[in-house]
Design a protein around this motif. Structure first.
Motif, PDB file in Angstrom:
ATOM      1  N   HIS A   1       0.839  -1.171   0.076  1.00 50.91           N
ATOM      2  CA  HIS A   1      -0.003  -0.004   0.049  1.00 50.91           C
ATOM      3  C   HIS A   1       0.904   1.324  -0.079  1.00 50.91           C
ATOM      4  CE1 HIS A   1      -3.201  -2.990   1.407  1.00 50.91           C
ATOM      5  NE2 HIS A   1      -4.110  -1.962   0.827  1.00 50.91           N
ATOM      6  N   GLN A   2       1.871   1.360   0.637  1.00 53.94           N
ATOM      7  CA  GLN A   2       3.059   2.358   0.725  1.00 53.94           C
ATOM      8  C   GLN A   2       3.360   2.826  -0.618  1.00 53.94           C
ATOM      9  OE1 GLN A   2       2.678   4.553   3.457  1.00 53.94           O
ATOM     10  NE2 GLN A   2       1.132   3.258   4.402  1.00 53.94           N
TER      11      GLN A   2
ATOM     12  N   ARG B   1       2.428   7.205  -6.685  1.00 53.41           N
ATOM     13  CA  ARG B   1       1.140   8.120  -7.165  1.00 53.41           C
ATOM     14  C   ARG B   1       1.566   9.114  -8.478  1.00 53.41           C
ATOM     15  NH1 ARG B   1      -2.098  12.358  -3.792  1.00 53.41           N
ATOM     16  NH2 ARG B   1      -3.923  12.477  -4.742  1.00 53.41           N
TER      17      ARG B   1
ATOM     18  N   ARG C   1       1.097   4.200  -2.689  1.00 58.90           N
ATOM     19  CA  ARG C   1       1.200   5.622  -2.496  1.00 58.90           C
ATOM     20  C   ARG C   1       2.324   6.778  -3.108  1.00 58.90           C
ATOM     21  NH1 ARG C   1       0.383   6.817   3.562  1.00 58.90           N
ATOM     22  NH2 ARG C   1       0.364   8.941   2.790  1.00 58.90           N
TER      23      ARG C   1
END
Length: 213
Positions: free
Chosen positions: A98-99, A105, A102
């Motif tokens: 998940h990190q 992005r 991010r």
């Protein structure tokens, strides 16, 4: 500059929009992927001291989670600190994915700009050449110098597409490399925290065993 934009015709408009978008993404990623924002100095050592000293109340962990990507990763490990090492590692890996998402992005958008820029520039050139040859069909060749000038104007879009695409490609690869480096360091910090938790749990187990005897 304005004359070149006019010479390229309407295909220059999406190229300029892509250039503005690419610049915005590059500035935003440079700001968001600063080292101190992703890997705050001394955070890993501080969290290990918390773990060794038993200062792992929910408020500490929640503050850590909001601190940075590294903080979120370490907080995920602390959430399940009493479980087996395999389960803790699985939680770390899940949070890590998940990190990474991010941190990456907008990078897909930047890569798309790098790929689309030359194609859009070539499209603009083709459109300009078609218009020029249609003009020749209607009015003849006329002045050779004017013909050469028309070809030069048509190639403005190709040059602009490359000017947009090359920096976008360079920064896309740069940010990908930066994220990959951060991931390696985050994994190292998480592994070190796991070792600290193992040592602490082992010490507690020995104390309980001694008390039972």
């Amino acid at each position: 500059m304005l004359e070149l934009v006019k010479a390229g015709g309407w295909p220059m408009i999406p190229l300029l929009l892509l250039a503005v978008l690419a610049l915005a993404i590059v500035v935003e990623r440079f700001w968001s992927l600063r080292r101190k924002e992703v890997l705050p100095p001394g955070l890993g050592d501080e969290v290990r001291r918390w773990a060794s000293g038993g200062q792992l109340d929910p408020a500490h962990i929640e503050t850590l989670r909001r601190n940075s990507p590294l903080g979120a990763l370490l907080a995920a490990a602390l959430d399940v600190r009493d479980r087996p090492r395999v389960l803790i590692r699985e939680r770390i890996e899940d949070t890590g994915r998940h990190q990474v998402h991010r941190m990456e992005r907008f990078l897909n958008a930047l890569g798309t700009i790098a790929a689309a820029g030359p194609l859009l520039g070539l499209f603009g050139t083709v459109v300009g050449m078609i218009q020029m040859f249609l003009g020749i069909l209607d009015h003849g060749i006329g002045d050779v110098n004017q013909l050469a000038g028309g070809i030069g104007k048509a190639l403005v879009c190709t040059a602009t597409g490359m000017i947009v695409a090359i920096p976008a490609l360079v920064f896309h690869r740069h940010f990908r490399s930066r994220v990959a480096g951060y991931v390696i360091e985050m994994e190292r910090e998480a592994t070190t925290l796991l070792d600290t938790l193992d040592d602490k749990n082992g010490a507690l187990a020995r104390v309980r065993g001694a008390n039972q005897r």
